[in-house]
Write an enzyme that holds these catalytic residues in place. Structure first.
Site, PDB file in Angstrom:
ATOM      1  N   ASP A  13       0.600  -0.855   0.250  1.00  0.00           N
ATOM      2  CA  ASP A  13      -0.058   0.070   0.092  1.00  0.00           C
ATOM      3  C   ASP A  13       0.946   1.100   0.142  1.00  0.00           C
ATOM      4  O   ASP A  13       0.632   2.354   1.118  1.00  0.00           O
ATOM      5  CB  ASP A  13      -1.138  -0.192   1.095  1.00  0.00           C
ATOM      6  CG  ASP A  13      -1.866  -1.389   0.792  1.00  0.00           C
ATOM      7  OD1 ASP A  13      -2.002  -1.858   0.366  1.00  0.00           O
ATOM      8  OD2 ASP A  13      -2.876  -1.168   2.406  1.00  0.00           O
ATOM      9  N   ASP A  52      -4.748  -0.859  -2.558  1.00  0.00           N
ATOM     10  CA  ASP A  52      -5.611  -0.417  -1.335  1.00  0.00           C
ATOM     11  C   ASP A  52      -6.384  -0.159  -2.670  1.00  0.00           C
ATOM     12  O   ASP A  52      -6.424   1.248  -3.004  1.00  0.00           O
ATOM     13  CB  ASP A  52      -5.713   0.451  -0.409  1.00  0.00           C
ATOM     14  CG  ASP A  52      -6.435   0.038   1.401  1.00  0.00           C
ATOM     15  OD1 ASP A  52      -6.709  -0.962   1.453  1.00  0.00           O
ATOM     16  OD2 ASP A  52      -7.253   0.738   1.636  1.00  0.00           O
ATOM     17  N   HIS A  54     -10.577   0.772  -2.782  1.00  0.00           N
ATOM     18  CA  HIS A  54     -12.163   0.858  -3.591  1.00  0.00           C
ATOM     19  C   HIS A  54     -12.677   1.474  -3.679  1.00  0.00           C
ATOM     20  O   HIS A  54     -12.007   2.165  -4.028  1.00  0.00           O
ATOM     21  CB  HIS A  54     -12.208   1.563  -1.391  1.00  0.00           C
ATOM     22  CG  HIS A  54     -11.126   0.762  -0.287  1.00  0.00           C
ATOM     23  ND1 HIS A  54     -10.476  -0.640  -0.379  1.00  0.00           N
ATOM     24  CD2 HIS A  54     -10.742   1.686   0.361  1.00  0.00           C
ATOM     25  CE1 HIS A  54     -10.499  -0.925   1.139  1.00  0.00           C
ATOM     26  NE2 HIS A  54      -9.421   1.074   1.513  1.00  0.00           N
ATOM     27  N   HIS A  71     -10.870   6.900   1.437  1.00  0.00           N
ATOM     28  CA  HIS A  71      -9.265   7.005   0.889  1.00  0.00           C
ATOM     29  C   HIS A  71      -8.525   6.034  -0.313  1.00  0.00           C
ATOM     30  O   HIS A  71      -9.903   4.749  -0.674  1.00  0.00           O
ATOM     31  CB  HIS A  71      -7.809   6.116   2.172  1.00  0.00           C
ATOM     32  CG  HIS A  71      -8.433   5.450   2.777  1.00  0.00           C
ATOM     33  ND1 HIS A  71      -9.360   4.754   3.337  1.00  0.00           N
ATOM     34  CD2 HIS A  71      -7.535   3.765   2.073  1.00  0.00           C
ATOM     35  CE1 HIS A  71      -9.551   3.654   3.349  1.00  0.00           C
ATOM     36  NE2 HIS A  71      -8.428   3.144   2.683  1.00  0.00           N
ATOM     37  N   LYS A  96      -6.253  -4.421  -3.121  1.00  0.00           N
ATOM     38  CA  LYS A  96      -7.230  -5.338  -2.866  1.00  0.00           C
ATOM     39  C   LYS A  96      -8.174  -3.797  -1.481  1.00  0.00           C
ATOM     40  O   LYS A  96      -8.696  -3.390  -2.190  1.00  0.00           O
ATOM     41  CB  LYS A  96      -6.538  -5.818  -1.604  1.00  0.00           C
ATOM     42  CG  LYS A  96      -5.589  -4.464  -0.560  1.00  0.00           C
ATOM     43  CD  LYS A  96      -4.328  -4.945   0.289  1.00  0.00           C
ATOM     44  CE  LYS A  96      -3.874  -4.202   1.342  1.00  0.00           C
ATOM     45  NZ  LYS A  96      -4.602  -3.188   2.118  1.00  0.00           N
ATOM     46  N   CYS A 141      -1.946  -2.750   7.508  1.00  0.00           N
ATOM     47  CA  CYS A 141      -1.928  -3.838   6.791  1.00  0.00           C
ATOM     48  C   CYS A 141      -0.135  -4.356   6.134  1.00  0.00           C
ATOM     49  O   CYS A 141      -0.727  -5.316   5.979  1.00  0.00           O
ATOM     50  CB  CYS A 141      -2.152  -2.608   5.018  1.00  0.00           C
ATOM     51  SG  CYS A 141      -3.948  -2.566   5.386  1.00  0.00           S
TER      52      CYS A 141
END
Ligand code: VGL
Ligand code: ZN
Length: 190
Positions: A13, A52, A54, A71, A96, A141
């Site tokens: 990340d 990351d 989302h 974020h 992820k 993470c």
């Protein structure tokens, strides 16, 4: 020099939103980049960057009742890797937290332990038996990824010099990792 022919480097990340100026900035996060870029010059079998990634109204975001400010929304600048991360050594990208209703701190499995990102299968397919982990954030993470790496049967190293946490004190996190079988290694060991 260590034989890295069955070793993978996992960059956790390292994304604009976790760096100074981002919406979930990790204090001093940008200070890892020199060490990270040095590590990526070593001859690993694979260099995997987790990302990351989302949906815009992800369950982990505070407007949805989650713990974090919005974020790393898929496709935005905040989700991008920073220009300061050398891109050419990265052989694989694993995204992820992509499902609306599930978060995933670990690069391997979501927090409900229900869905895999495919990372374990990717590494097993490459005959990797050893992972070296660095990135952001150490206390979320990076830790979750390292503990899952141990559970998945990899020899697991974390490089503290190439990690930063959201909470200031990393000592208890590092002690927990060591107690679970993670080796803390220095940059100079590679
Ligand atoms: C992370 C909180 C929310 C991390 C990701 O990369 O450590 N932390 N999403
Ligand atoms: Zn997230």
């Amino acid at each position: 020099m260590t034989d890295l022919s069955r070793s993978a480097l996992i960059l956790v990340d390292i994304q604009n939103d976790f760096l100074p100026g981002g919406t979930l900035a990790v204090p001093d996060g940008d200070s890892i980049l020199k060490a990270v870029n040095a590590l990526t010059r070593r001859p690993f079998r694979a260099v995997v960057a987790t990302q990351d990634w989302h949906p815009p109204h992800h369950c982990s975001f505070s407007p949805q009742g989650g713990p974090w400010p919005p974020h790393c929304v898929a496709g935005t600048h905040g989700a991008d890797f920073p220009d300061s991360l050398r891109p050419e050594p990265v052989t694989h990208i694993v995204r992820k937290g992509v499902l609306q209703e599930r978060d995933s701190y670990s690069g391997f499995l979501d927090n409900d332990r229900a869905t895999s990102t495919g990372l374990d299968g990717l590494l097993k397919g490459l005959d990797v038996n050893h992972v070296i982990i660095c990135g952001l954030a150490l206390d979320y993470c990076v830790t979750a990824t390292a503990l899952d790496a141990v559970l998945c049967g990899y020899q697991t190293d974390v490089v503290p010099d190439a990690c930063r946490g959201i909470a200031g004190d990393s000592r208890t996190v590092l002690e927990k990792l060591e107690s679970q079988g993670v080796l803390l290694t220095s940059l100079h060991d590679f």
